[in-house]
Design an enzyme around this catalytic site. Structure first.
Site, PDB file in Angstrom:
ATOM      1  N   GLU A  41      12.194 -24.707  11.923  1.00 26.98           N
ATOM      2  CA  GLU A  41      12.997 -24.171  10.821  1.00 26.98           C
ATOM      3  C   GLU A  41      14.089 -25.173  10.418  1.00 26.98           C
ATOM      4  O   GLU A  41      14.697 -25.811  11.258  1.00 26.98           O
ATOM      5  CB  GLU A  41      13.633 -22.859  11.294  1.00 26.98           C
ATOM      6  CG  GLU A  41      14.400 -22.088  10.252  1.00 26.98           C
ATOM      7  CD  GLU A  41      14.923 -20.771  10.800  1.00 26.98           C
ATOM      8  OE1 GLU A  41      15.432 -19.979  10.001  1.00 26.98           O
ATOM      9  OE2 GLU A  41      14.826 -20.541  12.030  1.00 26.98           O
ATOM     10  N   LYS A 108      12.290 -17.092   3.710  1.00 28.99           N
ATOM     11  CA  LYS A 108      12.566 -16.169   4.812  1.00 28.99           C
ATOM     12  C   LYS A 108      13.006 -14.814   4.264  1.00 28.99           C
ATOM     13  O   LYS A 108      13.815 -14.730   3.339  1.00 28.99           O
ATOM     14  CB  LYS A 108      13.656 -16.775   5.697  1.00 28.99           C
ATOM     15  CG  LYS A 108      13.882 -16.097   7.031  1.00 28.99           C
ATOM     16  CD  LYS A 108      14.824 -16.943   7.885  1.00 28.99           C
ATOM     17  CE  LYS A 108      15.015 -16.393   9.271  1.00 28.99           C
ATOM     18  NZ  LYS A 108      15.859 -17.276  10.111  1.00 28.99           N
ATOM     19  N   CYS A 160      11.061 -17.409  11.950  1.00 26.98           N
ATOM     20  CA  CYS A 160      12.002 -17.031  13.018  1.00 26.98           C
ATOM     21  C   CYS A 160      12.300 -15.534  13.014  1.00 26.98           C
ATOM     22  O   CYS A 160      11.495 -14.738  13.445  1.00 26.98           O
ATOM     23  CB  CYS A 160      13.276 -17.871  12.925  1.00 26.98           C
ATOM     24  SG  CYS A 160      14.207 -17.908  14.481  1.00 26.98           S
TER      25      CYS A 160
END
EC number: 6.3.5.1
Length: 619
Positions: A41, A108, A160
């Site tokens: 990331e 995200k 994540c």
């Protein structure tokens, strides 16, 4: 299909370092004829840029570097992380590059906002099932919740935190859309025993969603406080295809494996990991963090006021173990390149050494220690400090500070017109000894351009059991994230399991500040309370977030009620009045599942009511 992950040791805004690591990973992927390579990331800028993510120029710089990176991606798909800023809003994205062409940006959807995480301050969430177009530098690109395809295999992302959201995670939407491969680029911070949770998060998902799951984490001490373990996991239908060695000293840890999609591995029950050894995890993490902090701060070594007590002894052993582990993994030449601890002329002599002899010789170049005694110091702590330093090869100095203490004491006595006594002025007389130790040890650090190691632990930080500008002085406080009980048991473990026989002296001592006259038999636990109880109260109060009464009720029966009440009152009172100290502690590593650092985990007002009402009603 050949899948690969590369855990990278990035640094915020260090474009040269970050691009170099990305290029190395892509070159290895091409050499291994990899189909898809995933990088962590925020690969390009580094995950820890914090408020700079709100700057337009950072996102623009990242995009310029992305255009440079895509030219390296001939014949391979590469997933690389960067911020995309649209209409004043920043998104955390993974860009998919296929054979030098940008295919799209997945944004995200869930942002981490607990513990050490403050992502909503910098990024905005992307809505599910939404794809938009945007223009950048004359080109149009897709961004959003995109499903990609390669060789007939559909793949999509969880970035994540997306994977940690239980029923809401994107994987639930990916499965009905025929996604066979989920890719997760992460910056998931280290905490002891967390790898077991993350392992199940990935491997269980591969079974639940009947897919292949590729997970890649950031590596090393990226920005100062957070440590990343560099985990790479490939799982299919509950089977572990690949799992790497965590907490590497490499800049690039590249791993790849073949996965079959036409004839996948059968669905199986997930095999649990063996029990996690937190002692081994701790030293693996702290040694990687120390080496990265040393080299990224451009420092020449470490300086330590070695008192002979548990905390400073652990710091000394951590430096020695850092040297031992790093040289073993990356070799002497690479270690010297990273630390700049030897000249070209010295290197050939060191190449003749091996094992403990080499470790001690290198420690002698990187660690300076000093025992700063007073009339209140014991022979036992001097022996403990001297023998430990000798056993690991550290430079060891020994001096007393009595004259400095007498000088300050005399000045104040003259100014206020009365003598200072232990019965009347106990705290001031204790503090001046600890505070007078700071200038000399700082001078050693300045002379050698080294990092001064502060030795406070989490238990002391909670109750302010430390002298500000004394034993709190330092550039970095490596063990402030763990409690005193852990420190003490770890030293015994290290003596038995890592062979540090120099720890036998400290392991036979009771923790004491040695600031009162010896006949007063000072110990930490006599001043405070038993450390195991202190740690229980601390965890219940701030990890479980219970009120003083709830904490008392939970612990009822462990001590007589009156004594327990006294200990609970003492903890909360000391906690409240010492927040200003915690605000001023040197930067500390996040090592456990929580800490008391107001900058990274636990915010508390400097001025407050101090739980007066709650403590008065206790019982």
């Amino acid at each position: 299909m050949k899948l690969a992950g590369a855990a990278l040791n990035q640094t915020p805004l260090d474009w040269e370092n970050n691009l170099s690591n990305i290029k190395k990973a892509i070159e290895q992927a091409k050499e291994q004829q990899v189909d898809i390579l995933c990088l962590p990331e925020m690969t390009i800028p580094g995950y820890g840029c914090e408020d700079l993510f709100l700057s337009e120029w950072v996102a623009e710089e990242c995009f310029q570097h992305l255009l440079q990176i895509k030219e390296w991606c001939e014949g391979v798909i590469v997933c690389v992380g960067l911020p995309i800023r649209l209409n004043g809003i920043t998104y955390n994205t993974a860009c998919v590059i296929n054979d030098k062409q940008i295919v799209g940006f997945t944004a995200k959807q869930f942002l981490a906002n607990d513990g050490v995480h403050y992502e909503p301050r910098w990024f905005s969430s992307w809505p599910a099932n939404t794809v938009q177009e945007f223009e950048m530098l004359g080109q149009t690109y897709q961004i959003g919740d995109i499903i990609y395809e390669h060789q007939g295999v559909k793949f999509a992302f969880e970035i994540c935190e997306d994977a940690w959201r239980n029923e809401d995670r994107p994987a639930y939407r990916h499965k009905p859309k025929g996604v066979q491969l989920i890719i997760n680029p992460s910056a998931s911070h280290f905490a002891m025993s967390k790898t077991d949770v993350r392992y199940h998060l990935v491997v269980d998902a591969s079974k639940q969603f009947e897919c292949t799951y590729l997970y890649v984490n950031l590596l090393g001490n990226e920005a100062g406080k957070m440590i990343y373990d560099g985990e790479i996991l490939i799982a299919q239908n509950g089977n572990v295809v690949l799992r790497n060695q965590l907490l590497s000293f490499k800049d690039v840890d590249f791993e790849c494996a073949e996965v079959f999609f036409e004839n996948p591995l059968p669905l199986v029950d997930v095999t649990p990991l063996p029990p996690v050894d937190e002692n081994m995890e701790f030293i693996s993490a702290i040694t990687v963090a120390l080496l990265d902090y040393l080299r990224k701060s451009k420092s020449k070594g470490f300086v330590l006021s070695l008192s002979g007590g548990a905390d400073s002894s652990l710091c000394a052993v951590a430096v020695a173990e850092m040297v031992s582990r790093a040289v073993q993994e990356i070799g002497l030449e690479e270690f010297v390149r990273k630390t700049n601890c030897l000249t070209i002329e010295e290197l050939p002599e060191f190449q003749k050494l091996s094992g403990t002899e080499l470790r001690n010789a290198l420690v002698g170049k990187l660690l300076i220690t000093a025992y700063q005694g007073t009339e209140n110091s014991s022979d036992d702590t001097f022996t403990s400090a001297q023998e430990l330093a000798k056993s690991i090869g550290a430079v060891f100095y020994n001096w007393t500070i009595d004259q400095e203490v007498i000088g300050y004491r005399g000045k104040i006595e003259n100014a206020i017109g009365r003598p200072l006594t232990w019965d009347h002025d106990d705290l001031a007389l204790q503090n001046i000894q600890a505070r007078v130790r700071a200038p000399g040890i700082w001078m050693l650090a300045n002379l050698s351009n080294s990092l001064l190691l502060a030795t406070s632990n989490r238990s002391e930080a909670s109750v302010g059991y430390a002298t500000m500008d004394g034993d709190t002085a330092g550039s970095i406080s490596p063990i402030a994230g763990v409690d005193k009980s852990f420190v003490r048991q770890w030293l015994i473990w290290a003596q038995l399991n890592l062979g540090y026989e120099g720890l036998q002296y400290v392991n036979n001592l009771q923790p004491t500040a040695e600031l009162r006259p010896l006949e007063r038999a000072q110990t930490d636990e006599k001043d405070l309370m038993p450390y195991p109880l202190l740690n229980q109260i601390e965890r219940l109060a701030f990890y479980d977030r219970l009120s003083p009464q709830q904490v008392f009720d939970k612990l009822k029966g462990t001590y007589p009620d009156d004594q327990l009440k006294q200990y609970v009152q003492r903890f909360y009172s000391l906690w409240s009045r010492n927040q200003w100290k915690r605000e001023r502690y040197a930067p500390a590593f996040h090592l456990d599942d929580y800490n008391v650092d107001p900058r990274s985990w636990l915010r508390f007002p400097i001025l407050s009511g101090g739980f007066r009402q709650e403590l008065s009603e206790l019982g």
